[in-house]
Design a protein around this motif. Structure first.
Motif, PDB file in Angstrom:
ATOM      1  N   TYR A 136      30.505 -38.925  15.904  1.00 39.15           N
ATOM      2  CA  TYR A 136      31.539 -38.003  16.309  1.00 39.15           C
ATOM      3  C   TYR A 136      31.858 -37.534  15.036  1.00 39.15           C
ATOM      4  O   TYR A 136      32.092 -38.408  13.940  1.00 39.15           O
ATOM      5  CB  TYR A 136      32.419 -38.491  17.284  1.00 39.15           C
ATOM      6  CG  TYR A 136      31.995 -39.028  18.515  1.00 39.15           C
ATOM      7  CD1 TYR A 136      32.062 -38.012  19.431  1.00 39.15           C
ATOM      8  CD2 TYR A 136      31.597 -40.224  18.927  1.00 39.15           C
ATOM      9  CE1 TYR A 136      31.597 -38.216  20.814  1.00 39.15           C
ATOM     10  CE2 TYR A 136      31.027 -40.449  20.075  1.00 39.15           C
ATOM     11  CZ  TYR A 136      31.035 -39.576  21.059  1.00 39.15           C
ATOM     12  OH  TYR A 136      30.714 -40.112  22.330  1.00 39.15           O
ATOM     13  N   GLY A 137      32.309 -36.409  14.812  1.00 40.14           N
ATOM     14  CA  GLY A 137      33.068 -35.932  13.657  1.00 40.14           C
ATOM     15  C   GLY A 137      32.983 -34.346  13.759  1.00 40.14           C
ATOM     16  O   GLY A 137      33.303 -33.692  14.506  1.00 40.14           O
ATOM     17  N   LEU A 138      33.100 -33.765  12.482  1.00 39.18           N
ATOM     18  CA  LEU A 138      33.251 -32.331  12.140  1.00 39.18           C
ATOM     19  C   LEU A 138      32.061 -31.773  11.814  1.00 39.18           C
ATOM     20  O   LEU A 138      31.415 -32.202  10.949  1.00 39.18           O
ATOM     21  CB  LEU A 138      34.611 -32.096  11.305  1.00 39.18           C
ATOM     22  CG  LEU A 138      35.801 -32.692  11.743  1.00 39.18           C
ATOM     23  CD1 LEU A 138      37.024 -32.329  10.588  1.00 39.18           C
ATOM     24  CD2 LEU A 138      36.175 -32.016  12.960  1.00 39.18           C
ATOM     25  N   LYS A 143      34.779 -28.181   9.672  1.00 39.73           N
ATOM     26  CA  LYS A 143      35.564 -29.069   8.593  1.00 39.73           C
ATOM     27  C   LYS A 143      36.228 -28.389   7.640  1.00 39.73           C
ATOM     28  O   LYS A 143      36.011 -27.199   7.424  1.00 39.73           O
ATOM     29  CB  LYS A 143      34.168 -29.764   7.748  1.00 39.73           C
ATOM     30  CG  LYS A 143      33.386 -29.088   7.074  1.00 39.73           C
ATOM     31  CD  LYS A 143      32.384 -30.126   6.299  1.00 39.73           C
ATOM     32  CE  LYS A 143      31.428 -29.269   5.707  1.00 39.73           C
ATOM     33  NZ  LYS A 143      30.254 -29.999   5.133  1.00 39.73           N
TER      34      LYS A 143
ATOM     35  N   ALA B 121      24.582 -37.861   8.776  1.00 37.34           N
ATOM     36  CA  ALA B 121      25.263 -36.905   9.191  1.00 37.34           C
ATOM     37  C   ALA B 121      25.556 -35.964   8.020  1.00 37.34           C
ATOM     38  O   ALA B 121      25.763 -34.605   8.115  1.00 37.34           O
ATOM     39  CB  ALA B 121      26.951 -37.409   9.350  1.00 37.34           C
ATOM     40  N   ASP B 125      25.450 -31.635   7.173  1.00 38.85           N
ATOM     41  CA  ASP B 125      26.622 -30.868   6.954  1.00 38.85           C
ATOM     42  C   ASP B 125      27.868 -31.277   7.939  1.00 38.85           C
ATOM     43  O   ASP B 125      28.367 -30.494   8.403  1.00 38.85           O
ATOM     44  CB  ASP B 125      26.549 -29.334   6.813  1.00 38.85           C
ATOM     45  CG  ASP B 125      26.467 -28.701   5.495  1.00 38.85           C
ATOM     46  OD1 ASP B 125      27.170 -29.047   4.702  1.00 38.85           O
ATOM     47  OD2 ASP B 125      25.915 -27.713   5.318  1.00 38.85           O
ATOM     48  N   PHE B 126      27.594 -32.405   8.221  1.00 39.89           N
ATOM     49  CA  PHE B 126      28.685 -33.243   9.238  1.00 39.89           C
ATOM     50  C   PHE B 126      29.645 -34.270   8.607  1.00 39.89           C
ATOM     51  O   PHE B 126      29.033 -34.939   8.103  1.00 39.89           O
ATOM     52  CB  PHE B 126      27.678 -33.573  10.262  1.00 39.89           C
ATOM     53  CG  PHE B 126      28.461 -33.871  11.772  1.00 39.89           C
ATOM     54  CD1 PHE B 126      28.719 -33.119  12.621  1.00 39.89           C
ATOM     55  CD2 PHE B 126      29.031 -35.107  12.058  1.00 39.89           C
ATOM     56  CE1 PHE B 126      29.246 -33.124  13.707  1.00 39.89           C
ATOM     57  CE2 PHE B 126      29.388 -35.302  13.209  1.00 39.89           C
ATOM     58  CZ  PHE B 126      29.748 -34.225  14.280  1.00 39.89           C
ATOM     59  N   ILE B 127      30.775 -34.066   8.879  1.00 37.73           N
ATOM     60  CA  ILE B 127      31.704 -35.275   8.430  1.00 37.73           C
ATOM     61  C   ILE B 127      31.885 -36.271   9.440  1.00 37.73           C
ATOM     62  O   ILE B 127      32.308 -35.946  10.737  1.00 37.73           O
ATOM     63  CB  ILE B 127      33.330 -34.709   7.951  1.00 37.73           C
ATOM     64  CG1 ILE B 127      32.728 -33.711   7.083  1.00 37.73           C
ATOM     65  CG2 ILE B 127      33.928 -35.859   7.573  1.00 37.73           C
ATOM     66  CD1 ILE B 127      34.044 -33.106   6.398  1.00 37.73           C
ATOM     67  N   PRO B 128      31.285 -37.329   9.275  1.00 41.05           N
ATOM     68  CA  PRO B 128      31.293 -38.526  10.579  1.00 41.05           C
ATOM     69  C   PRO B 128      32.768 -39.039  10.765  1.00 41.05           C
ATOM     70  O   PRO B 128      33.227 -39.353   9.441  1.00 41.05           O
ATOM     71  CB  PRO B 128      30.159 -39.387  10.233  1.00 41.05           C
ATOM     72  CG  PRO B 128      30.124 -39.476   8.548  1.00 41.05           C
ATOM     73  CD  PRO B 128      30.373 -37.858   8.267  1.00 41.05           C
ATOM     74  N   GLN B 129      33.276 -39.280  11.895  1.00 41.13           N
ATOM     75  CA  GLN B 129      34.473 -39.840  12.027  1.00 41.13           C
ATOM     76  C   GLN B 129      34.142 -41.391  12.600  1.00 41.13           C
ATOM     77  O   GLN B 129      34.843 -42.365  12.224  1.00 41.13           O
ATOM     78  CB  GLN B 129      35.383 -39.010  12.830  1.00 41.13           C
ATOM     79  CG  GLN B 129      35.769 -37.802  12.160  1.00 41.13           C
ATOM     80  CD  GLN B 129      36.403 -36.878  12.918  1.00 41.13           C
ATOM     81  OE1 GLN B 129      36.087 -36.616  14.307  1.00 41.13           O
ATOM     82  NE2 GLN B 129      37.290 -36.078  12.446  1.00 41.13           N
TER      83      GLN B 129
END
Lengths: 143, 143
Positions: A136-138, A143, B121, B125-129
DNA sequence: ATAATATTGATATTCATTATCATCTAATAG
DNA sequence: CTATTAGATGATAATGAATATCAATATTAT
């Protein structure tokens, strides 16, 4: 897996279990296979209903379960949202990046992670059958 | 995270959001922290009820959600089973091996996989949370 | 065609979770 | 300390997806 192959797997599964071929089953499978993926039971029900107004929602639920059992469909549950189903083959196995803002699904795959997962299971005296990885993330846009 | 620290995080979160301290909140948190882990809302409700027979189930649900928001609890959904909550810290992050036969949970952790997930991620281009990794299969006893 | 039995659609039911709302209470100001 | 006020609670109703029920119907083997 081609559409044809998925149908064969399904019908083979049916006959192996002594289950019957009905137009409802085939129509549900057809509609599912031609759907984009990540479809909910309710969405599939409405899609099938456009062709056959007399289909029942319970039938769609029942057969989605069958399709999951035989490996044509794959259940994915994300958070508290309703269950979604995707074509298991014809896509290859993949994991998901899920944007917590816009809800977008990104399908990803990494062989190294897959192999490490198997090792991790083995190290725990565990026989892996399937797995689910969700990050899960942006996403790029959010972002 | 120690029990004390978890309490501080929770109460800090409450005051930051202008929410109030009630005995119900503290009792629910206490009971949750002293529970084994992997508890359902209903189980927690019954546990708290043993001490305070006048607690309402809606209150437990409400506060489990708060506890998840502030990072003290972590929701885990497995298959079609009901949501379970576990202590997020004081355990460290971990993933799950889940036996498809007996339902046993095994907590596991692997840094390599964690790092690969981050790379995966980033490559998209994804910021993992946060993430969730569940491996289904057969445990030592059931295989 | 007939018999046996699986399947369907409509409906009711289940069950976790959420919403509603009158009442209560913690926090704050005076 | 008391009044004020806005959040919190508990009882209950509502929601909604998934399941179970069941009489009617359709499929398959003989």
């Amino acid at each position: 897996m081609s559409s044809e192959k998925a149908k064969n797997i399904f019908t083979d599964y049916l006959s192996k279990k002594g289950l019957r071929n009905t137009w409802q089953r085939l129509s549900i499978l057809d509609t599912f296979l031609s759907s984009g993926g990540h479809i909910t039971a309710d969405e599939l029900y409405n899609a099938v209903k456009r062709k056959h107004s007399d289909i029942g929602s319970a039938t769609v639920h029942r057969n989605l379960k069958l399709m999951s059992e035989c490996g044509v469909a794959d259940e994915i549950k994300i958070g508290n949202k309703k269950t979604r189903y995707e074509q298991k083959y014809g896509h290859g196995h993949h994991d998901h990046l899920i944007c917590t803002k816009c809800g977008k699904f990104i399908e990803v795959h990494n062989d190294k992670i897959e192999r490490l997962q198997e090792k991790l299971a083995e190290a725990n005296d565990f026989i892996p059958q399937r797995h689910k990885l969700e990050i899960y993330g942006l996403c790029k846009k959010c972002k």
